[in-house]
Design a protein around this motif. Structure first.
Motif, PDB file in Angstrom:
ATOM      1  N   HIS A 185       0.783  -1.232   0.000  1.00 19.81           N
ATOM      2  CA  HIS A 185       0.000   0.000   0.000  1.00 19.81           C
ATOM      3  C   HIS A 185       0.819   1.288   0.000  1.00 19.81           C
ATOM      4  CE1 HIS A 185      -3.178  -2.838   0.573  1.00 19.81           C
ATOM      5  NE2 HIS A 185      -2.697  -3.209   1.749  1.00 19.81           N
ATOM      6  N   ASP A 186       2.101   1.198  -0.297  1.00 20.72           N
ATOM      7  CA  ASP A 186       2.888   2.416  -0.503  1.00 20.72           C
ATOM      8  C   ASP A 186       3.977   2.125  -1.525  1.00 20.72           C
ATOM      9  OD1 ASP A 186       5.711   2.089   0.886  1.00 20.72           O
ATOM     10  OD2 ASP A 186       4.249   1.215   2.261  1.00 20.72           O
ATOM     11  N   GLY A 187       4.437   3.189  -2.172  1.00 21.09           N
ATOM     12  CA  GLY A 187       5.373   3.024  -3.274  1.00 21.09           C
ATOM     13  C   GLY A 187       6.723   2.458  -2.876  1.00 21.09           C
ATOM     14  N   ASP A 189       5.414 -11.246 -12.607  1.00 20.63           N
ATOM     15  CA  ASP A 189       5.227 -11.228 -14.055  1.00 20.63           C
ATOM     16  C   ASP A 189       4.571  -9.938 -14.529  1.00 20.63           C
ATOM     17  OD1 ASP A 189       6.006 -14.114 -14.653  1.00 20.63           O
ATOM     18  OD2 ASP A 189       4.454 -14.400 -13.146  1.00 20.63           O
ATOM     19  N   LEU A 190       3.951  -9.207 -13.597  1.00 16.58           N
ATOM     20  CA  LEU A 190       3.247  -7.974 -13.937  1.00 16.58           C
ATOM     21  C   LEU A 190       3.066  -7.144 -12.680  1.00 16.58           C
ATOM     22  CD1 LEU A 190       1.524  -6.405 -16.135  1.00 16.58           C
ATOM     23  CD2 LEU A 190      -0.452  -7.579 -15.169  1.00 16.58           C
ATOM     24  N   LEU A 191       3.130  -5.802 -12.849  1.00 15.32           N
ATOM     25  CA  LEU A 191       2.877  -4.880 -11.755  1.00 15.32           C
ATOM     26  C   LEU A 191       1.659  -4.030 -12.079  1.00 15.32           C
ATOM     27  CD1 LEU A 191       6.504  -3.487 -11.214  1.00 15.32           C
ATOM     28  CD2 LEU A 191       5.492  -5.541 -10.192  1.00 15.32           C
ATOM     29  N   LEU A 192       0.749  -3.898 -11.106  1.00 12.10           N
ATOM     30  CA  LEU A 192      -0.367  -2.962 -11.199  1.00 12.10           C
ATOM     31  C   LEU A 192      -0.054  -1.820 -10.242  1.00 12.10           C
ATOM     32  CD1 LEU A 192      -3.447  -5.392 -11.126  1.00 12.10           C
ATOM     33  CD2 LEU A 192      -2.380  -4.340 -13.129  1.00 12.10           C
ATOM     34  N   LEU A 193       0.209  -0.620 -10.790  1.00  6.94           N
ATOM     35  CA  LEU A 193       0.681   0.493  -9.974  1.00  6.94           C
ATOM     36  C   LEU A 193      -0.318   1.633  -9.950  1.00  6.94           C
ATOM     37  CD1 LEU A 193       4.416   0.913 -11.107  1.00  6.94           C
ATOM     38  CD2 LEU A 193       3.505  -0.529  -9.274  1.00  6.94           C
ATOM     39  N   ASP A 194      -0.695   2.054  -8.733  1.00  8.65           N
ATOM     40  CA  ASP A 194      -1.396   3.322  -8.583  1.00  8.65           C
ATOM     41  C   ASP A 194      -0.377   4.434  -8.809  1.00  8.65           C
ATOM     42  OD1 ASP A 194      -3.379   5.152  -8.016  1.00  8.65           O
ATOM     43  OD2 ASP A 194      -3.101   5.022  -5.853  1.00  8.65           O
ATOM     44  N   ILE A 195      -0.853   5.620  -9.160  1.00  9.51           N
ATOM     45  CA  ILE A 195       0.078   6.723  -9.390  1.00  9.51           C
ATOM     46  C   ILE A 195       0.281   7.542  -8.128  1.00  9.51           C
ATOM     47  CG2 ILE A 195       0.419   8.900 -10.615  1.00  9.51           C
ATOM     48  CD1 ILE A 195      -0.567   7.586 -13.121  1.00  9.51           C
ATOM     49  N   MET A 196      -0.797   7.982  -7.503  1.00  8.13           N
ATOM     50  CA  MET A 196      -0.681   8.801  -6.295  1.00  8.13           C
ATOM     51  C   MET A 196      -0.628   7.898  -5.070  1.00  8.13           C
ATOM     52  SD  MET A 196      -0.404  11.728  -7.533  1.00  8.13           S
ATOM     53  CE  MET A 196      -0.433  12.641  -5.997  1.00  8.13           C
ATOM     54  N   MET A 197       0.586   7.778  -4.495  1.00  9.88           N
ATOM     55  CA  MET A 197       0.782   6.906  -3.335  1.00  9.88           C
ATOM     56  C   MET A 197       1.738   7.560  -2.355  1.00  9.88           C
ATOM     57  SD  MET A 197       1.204   3.069  -4.880  1.00  9.88           S
ATOM     58  CE  MET A 197       2.590   3.538  -5.936  1.00  9.88           C
ATOM     59  N   PRO A 198       1.666   7.194  -1.079  1.00  4.26           N
ATOM     60  CA  PRO A 198       2.650   7.687  -0.097  1.00  4.26           C
ATOM     61  C   PRO A 198       4.011   7.042  -0.309  1.00  4.26           C
ATOM     62  CG  PRO A 198       1.150   6.111   0.932  1.00  4.26           C
ATOM     63  CD  PRO A 198       0.614   6.372  -0.451  1.00  4.26           C
ATOM     64  N   GLU A 199       5.035   7.692   0.231  1.00  2.00           N
ATOM     65  CA  GLU A 199       6.425   7.221   0.208  1.00  2.00           C
ATOM     66  C   GLU A 199       7.082   7.381  -1.164  1.00  2.00           C
ATOM     67  OE1 GLU A 199       7.930   6.473   2.948  1.00  2.00           O
ATOM     68  OE2 GLU A 199       6.138   6.436   4.196  1.00  2.00           O
ATOM     69  N   MET A 200       6.424   6.889  -2.222  1.00  2.00           N
ATOM     70  CA  MET A 200       6.943   7.007  -3.586  1.00  2.00           C
ATOM     71  C   MET A 200       5.770   6.882  -4.548  1.00  2.00           C
ATOM     72  SD  MET A 200       9.617   4.474  -5.628  1.00  2.00           S
ATOM     73  CE  MET A 200      11.103   4.953  -4.758  1.00  2.00           C
ATOM     74  N   ASP A 201       5.605   7.852  -5.437  1.00  2.74           N
ATOM     75  CA  ASP A 201       4.487   7.765  -6.376  1.00  2.74           C
ATOM     76  C   ASP A 201       4.787   6.721  -7.451  1.00  2.74           C
ATOM     77  OD1 ASP A 201       5.446   9.190  -9.029  1.00  2.74           O
ATOM     78  OD2 ASP A 201       6.123  10.464  -7.377  1.00  2.74           O
ATOM     79  N   GLY A 202       3.745   6.318  -8.168  1.00  2.35           N
ATOM     80  CA  GLY A 202       3.884   5.241  -9.129  1.00  2.35           C
ATOM     81  C   GLY A 202       4.851   5.525 -10.253  1.00  2.35           C
ATOM     82  N   ILE A 203       4.865   6.763 -10.747  1.00  2.00           N
ATOM     83  CA  ILE A 203       5.774   7.105 -11.843  1.00  2.00           C
ATOM     84  C   ILE A 203       7.225   7.070 -11.377  1.00  2.00           C
ATOM     85  CG2 ILE A 203       6.478   8.961 -13.407  1.00  2.00           C
ATOM     86  CD1 ILE A 203       3.498   9.679 -13.667  1.00  2.00           C
ATOM     87  N   LEU A 214       8.328   5.261  -8.969  1.00  2.90           N
ATOM     88  CA  LEU A 214       8.605   3.839  -8.765  1.00  2.90           C
ATOM     89  C   LEU A 214       9.000   3.185 -10.085  1.00  2.90           C
ATOM     90  CD1 LEU A 214       6.292   1.445  -6.697  1.00  2.90           C
ATOM     91  CD2 LEU A 214       7.639   0.672  -8.629  1.00  2.90           C
ATOM     92  N   LEU A 215       8.228   3.462 -11.134  1.00  2.00           N
ATOM     93  CA  LEU A 215       8.526   2.882 -12.442  1.00  2.00           C
ATOM     94  C   LEU A 215       9.885   3.344 -12.952  1.00  2.00           C
ATOM     95  CD1 LEU A 215       7.795   1.319 -15.013  1.00  2.00           C
ATOM     96  CD2 LEU A 215       6.544   3.343 -15.789  1.00  2.00           C
ATOM     97  N   ARG A 216      10.167   4.630 -12.829  1.00  2.00           N
ATOM     98  CA  ARG A 216      11.465   5.151 -13.285  1.00  2.00           C
ATOM     99  C   ARG A 216      12.609   4.473 -12.546  1.00  2.00           C
ATOM    100  NH1 ARG A 216      11.399  11.557 -13.005  1.00  2.00           N
ATOM    101  NH2 ARG A 216      13.465  11.233 -13.901  1.00  2.00           N
ATOM    102  N   ALA A 217      12.454   4.285 -11.233  1.00  2.00           N
ATOM    103  CA  ALA A 217      13.506   3.646 -10.442  1.00  2.00           C
ATOM    104  C   ALA A 217      13.713   2.199 -10.862  1.00  2.00           C
ATOM    105  CB  ALA A 217      13.162   3.733  -8.956  1.00  2.00           C
ATOM    106  N   VAL A 261      -0.127   9.773 -19.973  1.00  2.00           N
ATOM    107  CA  VAL A 261       0.933  10.008 -20.959  1.00  2.00           C
ATOM    108  C   VAL A 261       2.307   9.918 -20.312  1.00  2.00           C
ATOM    109  CG1 VAL A 261       1.945  11.721 -22.510  1.00  2.00           C
ATOM    110  CG2 VAL A 261      -0.529  11.366 -22.485  1.00  2.00           C
ATOM    111  N   THR A 262       2.443  10.515 -19.131  1.00  2.00           N
ATOM    112  CA  THR A 262       3.738  10.466 -18.438  1.00  2.00           C
ATOM    113  C   THR A 262       4.133   9.031 -18.127  1.00  2.00           C
ATOM    114  OG1 THR A 262       3.304  12.627 -17.425  1.00  2.00           O
ATOM    115  CG2 THR A 262       5.027  11.274 -16.426  1.00  2.00           C
ATOM    116  N   GLY A 263       3.185   8.250 -17.647  1.00  2.00           N
ATOM    117  CA  GLY A 263       3.462   6.851 -17.329  1.00  2.00           C
ATOM    118  C   GLY A 263       3.901   6.059 -18.552  1.00  2.00           C
TER     119      GLY A 263
END
Length: 225
Positions: free
Chosen positions: A31-33, A46-60, A62-65, A88-90
């Motif tokens: 429940h947090d990035g 095999d797959l990640l389902l990511l929310d974008i607005m999250m505490p600790e680290m946002d989804g975007i 997280l993906l960049r990292a 679009v950013t994602g």
């Protein structure tokens, strides 16, 4: 197939987890990035389902990292309805698809299948074949020639893993991480029990394909001539 859900709306994460498990996916939810990033680094998903607005680290972020770390796991973003900027950013940062909240279970499952298909993964509603084995991971049926047998979920997941890896040796540690999760308390004897179950069922079905033990390394599927 093992899917990680990173979503700070706990009720939504729980609902998605239940949908996935109902359709024979293995699913974990955090429940947090930052926790999601740590889980995703394990490489067992095999797959990640990511929310974008999250505490600790946002989804975007997280993906960049993850992409900077060389983690290629497919990603579907869970976005607010109509938020095209996040979408679009994602996608620009390497996401494979997005789905706007609220969404139906049918749409979610269809998008998961589409992403995994593009990545060349085995899909849960497809028949997987190796040697004289045919495994349907939707109804958990194993078929050999004209005979078939129902497997339990763990047996199906284990056989699927061996069939996908084909001639590659799979260690007990890899099996535990993939089937139970990297923080599981499962031990080597859990793997040995399910290997034994599968071997008995292959013998009962008269399969020429067998599970071979590579001493001190792991297991591999071999087709007898």
């Amino acid at each position: 197939m093992r899917i990680l859900i990173v979503e700070d709306e706990v009720h939504l994460a729980e609902a998605v987890t239940q949908i996935l498990k109902k359709h024979n996916y293995s699913a974990d939810a955090v429940h947090d990035g930052r926790t999601g990033f740590d889980y995703a680094l394990s490489g067992i998903y095999d797959l990640l389902l990511l929310d974008i607005m999250m505490p600790e680290m946002d989804g975007i972020s997280l993906l960049r990292a993850l992409r900077k770390k060389g983690i290629p796991t497919p990603v579907i973003f869970l976005t607010a309805k109509g938020d095209t900027t996040d979408m679009v950013t994602g996608l620009d940062y390497g996401a494979d698809d997005y789905i706007a909240k609220p969404f139906s279970s049918e749409e979610l499952l269809a998008r998961i299948r589409a992403v995994l298909r593009r990545k060349g993964e085995v899909l849960p509603d497809d028949a997987l074949k190796y040697g004289d084995l045919e495994l349907n991971t939707t109804n958990l049926k194993l078929m050999v020639g004209g005979k078939e047998m129902k497997l339990n979920l763990k047996e199906s997941e284990l056989l699927e893993l061996l069939m996908v890896r084909k001639q590659s040796v799979t260690s007990k540690e890899q099996i535990i991480e993939k089937l139970w999760g990297f923080d599981s308390e499962a031990e080597h004897n859990n793997v040995e029990v399910y290997i034994s179950f599968l071997r008995k069922k292959l013998t009962f079905l008269g399969a020429s394909t067998r599970i071979s033990t590579i001493r001190n390394v792991g297991y591999v599927l071999e087709v007898n001539a």
